[in-house]
Design a protein around this motif. Sequence first.
Motif, PDB file in Angstrom:
ATOM      1  N   SER A 135      22.064  57.364  29.674  1.00  0.00           N
ATOM      2  CA  SER A 135      23.367  57.349  29.017  1.00  0.00           C
ATOM      3  C   SER A 135      24.232  58.520  29.468  1.00  0.00           C
ATOM      4  N   ARG A 136      23.668  59.699  29.540  1.00  0.00           N
ATOM      5  CA  ARG A 136      24.440  60.875  29.965  1.00  0.00           C
ATOM      6  C   ARG A 136      24.785  60.784  31.449  1.00  0.00           C
ATOM      7  N   SER A 137      23.909  60.217  32.250  1.00  0.00           N
ATOM      8  CA  SER A 137      24.191  60.073  33.684  1.00  0.00           C
ATOM      9  C   SER A 137      25.415  59.198  33.904  1.00  0.00           C
ATOM     10  N   GLU A 138      25.543  58.126  33.119  1.00  0.00           N
ATOM     11  CA  GLU A 138      26.721  57.265  33.223  1.00  0.00           C
ATOM     12  C   GLU A 138      27.983  58.051  32.900  1.00  0.00           C
ATOM     13  N   ASP A 139      27.922  58.883  31.856  1.00  0.00           N
ATOM     14  CA  ASP A 139      29.088  59.700  31.493  1.00  0.00           C
ATOM     15  C   ASP A 139      29.478  60.640  32.623  1.00  0.00           C
ATOM     16  N   TRP A 140      28.480  61.293  33.208  1.00  0.00           N
ATOM     17  CA  TRP A 140      28.775  62.310  34.216  1.00  0.00           C
ATOM     18  C   TRP A 140      29.232  61.732  35.551  1.00  0.00           C
ATOM     19  N   THR A 141      28.967  60.476  35.833  1.00  0.00           N
ATOM     20  CA  THR A 141      29.434  59.903  37.102  1.00  0.00           C
ATOM     21  C   THR A 141      30.951  59.787  37.136  1.00  0.00           C
ATOM     22  N   GLU A 142      31.604  59.751  35.970  1.00  0.00           N
ATOM     23  CA  GLU A 142      33.058  59.655  35.911  1.00  0.00           C
ATOM     24  C   GLU A 142      33.734  60.993  36.206  1.00  0.00           C
ATOM     25  N   PHE A 143      33.065  62.104  36.000  1.00  0.00           N
ATOM     26  CA  PHE A 143      33.699  63.416  36.083  1.00  0.00           C
ATOM     27  C   PHE A 143      34.257  63.776  37.455  1.00  0.00           C
ATOM     28  N   PRO A 144      33.507  63.640  38.537  1.00  0.00           N
ATOM     29  CA  PRO A 144      34.046  64.056  39.844  1.00  0.00           C
ATOM     30  C   PRO A 144      35.341  63.344  40.226  1.00  0.00           C
ATOM     31  N   ALA A 145      35.475  62.070  39.887  1.00  0.00           N
ATOM     32  CA  ALA A 145      36.699  61.341  40.221  1.00  0.00           C
ATOM     33  C   ALA A 145      37.908  61.964  39.526  1.00  0.00           C
ATOM     34  N   GLY A 146      37.752  62.317  38.280  1.00  0.00           N
ATOM     35  CA  GLY A 146      38.844  62.948  37.544  1.00  0.00           C
ATOM     36  C   GLY A 146      39.138  64.348  38.033  1.00  0.00           C
ATOM     37  N   CYS A 147      38.123  65.048  38.484  1.00  0.00           N
ATOM     38  CA  CYS A 147      38.312  66.417  38.960  1.00  0.00           C
ATOM     39  C   CYS A 147      39.191  66.463  40.207  1.00  0.00           C
ATOM     40  N   GLY A 148      38.996  65.550  41.110  1.00  0.00           N
ATOM     41  CA  GLY A 148      39.799  65.534  42.331  1.00  0.00           C
ATOM     42  C   GLY A 148      41.281  65.364  42.027  1.00  0.00           C
ATOM     43  N   LYS A 149      41.607  64.454  41.142  1.00  0.00           N
ATOM     44  CA  LYS A 149      43.000  64.218  40.771  1.00  0.00           C
ATOM     45  C   LYS A 149      43.573  65.446  40.067  1.00  0.00           C
ATOM     46  N   PHE A 150      42.787  66.006  39.159  1.00  0.00           N
ATOM     47  CA  PHE A 150      43.216  67.186  38.415  1.00  0.00           C
ATOM     48  C   PHE A 150      43.493  68.351  39.360  1.00  0.00           C
ATOM     49  N   GLU A 151      42.584  68.595  40.295  1.00  0.00           N
ATOM     50  CA  GLU A 151      42.761  69.692  41.247  1.00  0.00           C
ATOM     51  C   GLU A 151      43.980  69.458  42.151  1.00  0.00           C
ATOM     52  N   ALA A 152      44.215  68.202  42.559  1.00  0.00           N
ATOM     53  CA  ALA A 152      45.372  67.900  43.393  1.00  0.00           C
ATOM     54  C   ALA A 152      46.677  68.174  42.642  1.00  0.00           C
ATOM     55  N   GLU A 153      46.738  67.796  41.383  1.00  0.00           N
ATOM     56  CA  GLU A 153      47.929  68.056  40.579  1.00  0.00           C
ATOM     57  C   GLU A 153      48.157  69.552  40.394  1.00  0.00           C
ATOM     58  N   LEU A 154      47.081  70.291  40.160  1.00  0.00           N
ATOM     59  CA  LEU A 154      47.210  71.748  40.024  1.00  0.00           C
ATOM     60  C   LEU A 154      47.697  72.374  41.325  1.00  0.00           C
ATOM     61  N   ALA A 155      47.132  71.940  42.439  1.00  0.00           N
ATOM     62  CA  ALA A 155      47.542  72.483  43.740  1.00  0.00           C
ATOM     63  C   ALA A 155      49.018  72.192  43.996  1.00  0.00           C
ATOM     64  N   LYS A 156      49.466  70.995  43.652  1.00  0.00           N
ATOM     65  CA  LYS A 156      50.876  70.637  43.830  1.00  0.00           C
ATOM     66  C   LYS A 156      51.762  71.537  42.966  1.00  0.00           C
ATOM     67  N   GLY A 157      51.363  71.743  41.720  1.00  0.00           N
ATOM     68  CA  GLY A 157      52.133  72.601  40.827  1.00  0.00           C
ATOM     69  C   GLY A 157      52.210  74.029  41.323  1.00  0.00           C
ATOM     70  N   ILE A 158      51.109  74.526  41.858  1.00  0.00           N
ATOM     71  CA  ILE A 158      51.094  75.885  42.402  1.00  0.00           C
ATOM     72  C   ILE A 158      51.990  75.956  43.634  1.00  0.00           C
ATOM     73  N   ARG A 159      51.902  74.933  44.491  1.00  0.00           N
ATOM     74  CA  ARG A 159      52.677  74.917  45.720  1.00  0.00           C
ATOM     75  C   ARG A 159      54.185  74.940  45.446  1.00  0.00           C
ATOM     76  N   ILE A 160      54.627  74.176  44.484  1.00  0.00           N
ATOM     77  CA  ILE A 160      56.064  74.129  44.213  1.00  0.00           C
ATOM     78  C   ILE A 160      56.464  75.038  43.049  1.00  0.00           C
ATOM     79  N   ALA A 161      55.495  75.805  42.532  1.00  0.00           N
ATOM     80  CA  ALA A 161      55.723  76.763  41.442  1.00  0.00           C
ATOM     81  C   ALA A 161      56.482  76.130  40.279  1.00  0.00           C
ATOM     82  N   GLU A 162      55.996  74.994  39.859  1.00  0.00           N
ATOM     83  CA  GLU A 162      56.672  74.269  38.790  1.00  0.00           C
ATOM     84  C   GLU A 162      55.688  73.981  37.667  1.00  0.00           C
ATOM     85  N   PHE A 163      55.439  74.988  36.846  1.00  0.00           N
ATOM     86  CA  PHE A 163      54.507  74.848  35.739  1.00  0.00           C
ATOM     87  C   PHE A 163      55.171  75.223  34.429  1.00  0.00           C
ATOM     88  N   THR A 164      54.835  74.499  33.416  1.00  0.00           N
ATOM     89  CA  THR A 164      55.107  74.950  32.052  1.00  0.00           C
ATOM     90  C   THR A 164      53.782  74.791  31.324  1.00  0.00           C
TER      91      THR A 164
END
Length: 118
Positions: free
Chosen positions: A65-94
């Motif tokens: 059961s926990r393995s199924e939960d954790w397989t979803e995490f890496p996919a979300g991390c990539g998107k999250f990191e890309a959005e953060l990198a974009k925000g840092i690049r254009i210095a547009e954060f609130t």
Amino acid sequence: MSQWAVLVVKVPAQPSRHRVAVWRELRKIGALSLGQGPGGQAVAPSATGRSTEDASRFQALFTASRSEDWTEFPAGCGKFEAELAKGIRIAEFTLAELEEEERGACSAGGRRACCAGR
């Protein structure tokens, strides 16, 4: 302290008559349902299996059961990191944008730990 037997029964949802029949038989011998109670109550019993096979089966079910939960995490991390990198690049954060991003990419809870551990 008194001792209680804890029985976890997993019956397919359909057809419901099987689930109802099992519950009625258990109730006849004094069983108490710990789920679906009103009022937001919680019960945290301590229980062990009657054999090493019980313990092994429970551990395997929990791990699967926990393995199924954790397989979803890496996919979300990539998107999250890309959005953060974009925000840092254009210095547009609130602060509100950061919180919104975190809720969207890490809504399942443990993703924050996954993202931080990369």
